[in-house]
Enzyme design. Structure first.
Site, short mmCIF file in Angstrom:
data_model
loop_
_atom_site.label_atom_id
_atom_site.label_comp_id
_atom_site.label_asym_id
_atom_site.label_seq_id
_atom_site.Cartn_x
_atom_site.Cartn_y
_atom_site.Cartn_z
N ASN A 269 24.61 54.36 92.20
CA ASN A 269 25.29 53.32 92.77
C ASN A 269 24.72 52.96 94.07
O ASN A 269 24.12 53.63 95.13
CB ASN A 269 26.90 53.83 92.98
CG ASN A 269 27.21 54.93 93.53
OD1 ASN A 269 26.26 55.90 93.28
ND2 ASN A 269 28.28 55.04 94.16
N GLU B 218 25.83 50.71 97.32
CA GLU B 218 27.11 49.94 98.07
C GLU B 218 26.66 49.01 99.15
O GLU B 218 25.31 49.14 99.46
CB GLU B 218 27.95 51.16 98.50
CG GLU B 218 28.28 52.01 97.45
CD GLU B 218 29.60 52.66 97.81
OE1 GLU B 218 29.85 53.17 98.96
OE2 GLU B 218 30.33 53.45 96.90
N CYS C 185 27.40 49.64 90.76
CA CYS C 185 27.51 50.85 90.10
C CYS C 185 26.22 51.44 89.62
O CYS C 185 25.10 50.43 89.34
CB CYS C 185 28.44 50.76 88.70
SG CYS C 185 30.14 50.56 89.14
N GLU D 63 25.47 52.62 86.69
CA GLU D 63 25.24 52.23 85.15
C GLU D 63 24.37 50.87 85.11
O GLU D 63 23.46 50.57 84.44
CB GLU D 63 26.38 52.37 84.42
CG GLU D 63 26.74 53.58 84.23
CD GLU D 63 27.85 53.75 85.37
OE1 GLU D 63 27.74 53.29 86.47
OE2 GLU D 63 29.02 54.41 84.68
N CYS E 92 33.22 52.46 84.44
CA CYS E 92 34.16 51.62 84.67
C CYS E 92 34.25 50.49 83.79
O CYS E 92 33.15 50.46 83.06
CB CYS E 92 34.02 51.08 86.23
SG CYS E 92 32.55 49.75 86.24
N CYS F 127 31.22 48.14 83.65
CA CYS F 127 29.89 48.75 83.11
C CYS F 127 29.99 49.08 81.70
O CYS F 127 28.99 48.80 80.96
CB CYS F 127 29.62 50.06 83.76
SG CYS F 127 29.26 50.14 85.49
N1 THU Z 1 30.92 53.75 90.41
C1 THU Z 1 29.87 53.75 89.77
O1 THU Z 1 28.61 53.94 90.05
N2 THU Z 1 30.03 53.72 88.09
C2 THU Z 1 31.24 53.87 87.79
O2 THU Z 1 31.22 53.56 86.42
C3 THU Z 1 32.58 54.00 88.34
C4 THU Z 1 32.20 53.88 90.06
C5 THU Z 1 30.59 53.74 91.86
C6 THU Z 1 31.00 52.54 92.36
C7 THU Z 1 31.32 52.93 93.96
O3 THU Z 1 30.27 52.77 94.44
C8 THU Z 1 31.93 54.30 93.62
O4 THU Z 1 31.60 54.77 92.51
C9 THU Z 1 33.23 54.55 94.04
O5 THU Z 1 33.87 53.48 93.19
#
Ligand code: THU
Length: 160
Positions: free
Chosen positions: A61, A63, A72, A74, A112, A115
């Site tokens: 991920n 940010e 994310c 994925e 999520c 994704c």
């Molecule tokens: N996150 C992912 O990388 N993949 C997911 O499927 C769920 C959430 C990340 C997004 C954000 O940077 C952190 O997790 C908290 O939500």
């Protein structure tokens, strides 16, 4: 009329139950997680994607101070593969996530909704399923054979 949807999934109590390629994906996803850029949530996610040609690529991920600009793990990996190997089939994706400070309570982290939708797009594009594994730092793993199992009543191009 009431109807039910049933999904099948596999549950591994430990990564030691995985086969060799699955173990490799687990390790790659775990390593990718370490490089996640997640200074705001401190929730680190890594993933590893196995292509049909045997190559493995990973992502994590990313940010942003403007929160919605982040992405994310994925989709970071999927879009990179889509951009660089548009004709390669994706066989498996292995996801591992958890707070920066390890918590034994964190369950395996499923992808999520956004994704799942992106994974669905690539399944449709390649006309073949993508096996999805998701795990945590306790090395407990869930597996579904297709993103369709995680996205019933999915929206795709057939509705356009
Ligand atoms: N996150 C992912 O990388 N993949 C997911 O499927 C769920 C959430 C990340 C997004 C954000 O940077 C952190 O997790 C908290 O939500």
């Amino acid at each position: 009329m009431k109807k039910d949807i049933h999904i099948g999934y596999e549950h591994f109590k430990s990564s030691s139950e995985l086969n060799d390629i699955e173990k490799k994906l687990f390790e790659r996803a775990k390593a990718a997680r370490e490089n996640a850029y997640a200074p705001y949530s401190n929730f680190l996610v890594g993933c590893a994607i196995l292509l049909e040609n045997g190559e493995i690529y990973s992502g994590n991920n990313q940010e942003n101070a403007a929160f919605p600009s982040g992405l994310c793990a994925e989709r970071t990996a999927l879009f990179w593969i889509g951009a660089n190997f548009p004709n390669e089939k994706i066989n498996k994706i292995f996801i591992i996530g958890g707070p920066r400070e390890f918590s034994e309570k964190t369950p395996p982290i499923p992808p999520c909704g956004a994704c799942r939708q992106s994974l669905m797009e690539y399944e449709t594009k390649q006309n073949d399923n993508i096996e999805v594994y998701f795990s945590n730092l306790n090395e407990e793993v869930f597996k579904v054979n297709s993103i369709k199992d995680l996205l019933p009543f999915y929206f795709d191009a057939t509705f356009l």
